[in-house]
Design an enzyme around this catalytic site. Structure first.
Site, PDB file in Angstrom:
ATOM      1  N   ASP A 192      55.218 101.409  48.853  1.00  0.00           N
ATOM      2  CA  ASP A 192      54.725 102.690  49.361  1.00  0.00           C
ATOM      3  C   ASP A 192      54.030 103.486  48.254  1.00  0.00           C
ATOM      4  O   ASP A 192      54.560 103.593  47.145  1.00  0.00           O
ATOM      5  CB  ASP A 192      55.922 103.483  49.908  1.00  0.00           C
ATOM      6  N   GLU A 238      50.410  99.420  48.877  1.00  0.00           N
ATOM      7  CA  GLU A 238      49.700 100.457  49.629  1.00  0.00           C
ATOM      8  C   GLU A 238      49.103 101.402  48.596  1.00  0.00           C
ATOM      9  O   GLU A 238      49.819 102.147  47.934  1.00  0.00           O
ATOM     10  CB  GLU A 238      50.655 101.236  50.539  1.00  0.00           C
TER      11      GLU A 238
END
Ligand code: BGC
Length: 566
Positions: free
Chosen positions: A219, A280
């Protein structure tokens, strides 16, 4: 419904687990756990629900699943506020359920990627609670980013940085110190200068690798390192966290972040070359993105340039070329995505009359007042999917896109749960519209999602887009995905695309296959039909082909087809 589409003779079988480089070509199905399947009837998806639907994903033709955070969490940001990285949120199940889910998935030939959230924890994490209790100057505070304020009495935030969800990125405590949160105040940022944080995360990776997970989606992988001189960002335009490229931005995509991932790679390598990472990282340039996938760093990184590209042949081709070239320089596979839990679903994005691309920012999102043509959006979405799945590299499919689900743009305001809604003082509705629970059946409570009321209401139109409504129906979006995923297995030999001449507004390229034949993908990005080259077989088409006045076969506008040429 769409005429002659070659039937797939056998259900897709997942790649064998012996294939250590599976992640270079895999199709990975993203499960947003809260909204996929609810096994215990509380209206929230869970691990039991996922287990019950694994055979569906195997039959769809997925190679792997990526599950969004399932850790204990107060859910200030749907689980991206993690209170304990080594346990499971009780709403979702137990560690034993996670073990059983991993075993079931592996038994079906599906790999399992889990989400790791290293930029920030929940404010309920024991480390943050200890930091609050220990006070300024303590080693406990060194695990997060605490700073004195500016101004005569420290009443001004340490910098002008703004939270990605709106408002300042700093919150002041009663003892006068400020702490940094690039997202919600309930998500304090870790201090990645502290070796204890580095060691802790490497240990968390080992904890899950030992339990058998095949990889991690990282993330906000590009924000861990902050400029230690804590400068202001400066202009208002820059201060809004539209991701910018490093190395000069105070926290996005700084060069130092790569040290962290070299350490992570050495951890995963000790478990074997089949364990993988996907970053990401919303960085603007494919070259900067490729740096995350250098040989001693992460295996893959999402190509968000593709998500951002508008439905325009020239722009799509330029984006594809840039992404492939940048990945090739570092020897990494490209990683394609059209939808996820943060962006407007692509069936709705392409329904915008201005056909702009997507992103997480306010201007890129589709809202209740955006003029839309939903039928056109779905038609383009199906074509875009055939384009994506024909490209070399790996691809991510977000739950529900295989049903053609649109964004739910008119959720009642009182159900909106995304922190963006409150943080923006009700100016930006946020991301709930792409997180509405999946319809599995044409009727019954929550359309088969579970037995109770779903945490976000499903629109009536979801019944006709359910798995039950589409399964086995020729021409349905579900059958289009199944057919494309089955045929895709033969495409993964050559890692290049050979562009072929095609009329303006369209794309055509060739991929070589294992048996020496070629597959040509043709995409019409305008309403003009495109004449097709001579072919032996139509493998899969997003709509029925048509015949011109002189008998030639044409691809109708806003559509795509895969053709086999011998
Ligand atoms: C996740 C979001 C989340 C944010 C903060 C993102 O990149 O995909 O859903 O809100 O990180 O963790």
């Amino acid at each position: 419904m769409f005429g002659r589409i070659m039937p797939v003779s056998h259900p897709a079988t997942a790649q064998t687990r012996a294939d250590v480089l599976w992640w270079r070509t895999a199709v990975i199905y993203q499960i947003y756990i809260r909204s996929f399947a609810d096994g215990d009837g509380d209206g929230i998806g869970d691990l039991a629900g996922i287990r019950s639907r694994l055979p569906y994903l195997r039959d769809l033709g997925a190679d792997a699943i990526w599950i969004t955070p399932f850790y204990p969490s107060p859910m200030a940001d749907g689980g991206y506020d993690v209170a304990d990285y080594r346990d499971i949120e009780p709403l979702f199940g137990t560690l034993a359920d996670a073990d059983a889910m991993i075993a079931d998935a592996h038994g079906l030939g599906l790999r399992v990627i889990i989400d790791i959230v290293p930029n920030h924890s929940s404010d309920q994490h024991r480390w943050f609670q200890a930091a609050l209790a220990a006070g300024p100057g303590s080693p406990e505070r060194e695990r997060y980013v605490f700073r004195p304020g500016r101004g005569e009495h420290g009443e001004l935030a340490p910098t002008d940085w703004e939270s990605a969800f709106g408002g300042p990125a700093w919150t002041r405590l009663p003892d006068g110190e400020w702490y940094l949160h690039l997202f919600a105040p309930e998500q304090p940022d870790f201090n990645w200068e502290n070796p204890e944080v580095v060691t802790e995360f490497e240990d968390i990776l080992r904890f899950w690798l030992d339990r058998g997970v095949d990889g991690f989606r990282i993330d906000v992988a590009n924000s861990l390192k902050k400029d230690q001189s804590f400068p202001d960002v400066g202009s208002e335009a820059e201060a809004v966290l539209v991701p910018h490229e490093g190395p000069h931005h105070p926290f996005w995509d700084r060069d130092e972040v790569h040290e962290v991932y070299r350490g992570w790679r050495s951890v995963s390598d000790t478990f074997g070359a089949d364990r993988t990472f996907v970053a990401e990282a919303w960085v603007d340039s494919p070259d900067r993105l490729a740096r995350y996938t250098r040989a001693d760093e992460l295996h893959t990184a999402f190509n968000f340039a593709f998500v951002r590209a508008p439905w325009d042949a020239a722009e799509l081709r330029a984006t594809i070329d840039k992404c492939l070239a940048a990945a090739a320089v570092v020897g990494a596979p490209a990683t394609w995505v059209l939808s996820n839990h943060d962006v407007t679903r692509h069936a709705t994005r392409y329904a915008r009359l201005d056909s702009t691309g997507g992103g997480v920012t306010d201007e890129a999102r589709v809202g209740p007042n955006t003029p839309l043509d939903p039928a056109l959006g779905l038609r383009r979405a199906r074509a875009a999917t055939l384009l994506m799945l024909a490209l070399p590299g790996s691809a991510y499919v977000y739950q529900g896109e295989e049903l053609g689900l649109p964004e739910v743009v008119d959720l009642p305001e009182d159900v909106l749960a995304d922190p963006i809604w409150e943080r923006s003082e009700h100016r930006v509705r946020g991301r709930d519209g792409c997180r509405v629970p999946i319809p599995w059946t044409t009727d019954g409570p929550s359309l088969g999602f579970g037995s109770g009321d779903p945490w976000l209401p499903q629109p009536a139109s979801f019944a006709g887009l359910s798995v039950q409504a589409e399964q086995g129906v020729a021409g349905s979006t579900l059958e289009l995905y199944r057919s494309a995923l089955a045929h895709r297995r033969a495409l993964t030999v050559a890692q290049t695309v050979d562009w072929l001449p095609s009329p303006e507004g369209s794309l055509a390229f060739r991929r070589l296959t294992a048996d020496g034949s070629s597959v040509v993908c043709v995409v019409a990005c305008t309403d003009a039909a495109v004449p097709l080259p001579a072919y032996d077989e139509v493998l899969v088409a997003s709509t029925a082909l048509e015949h011109g006045p002189d008998g030639e076969t044409r691809l109708p506008g806003e559509a795509a087809v895969w053709l086999r040429l011998r």
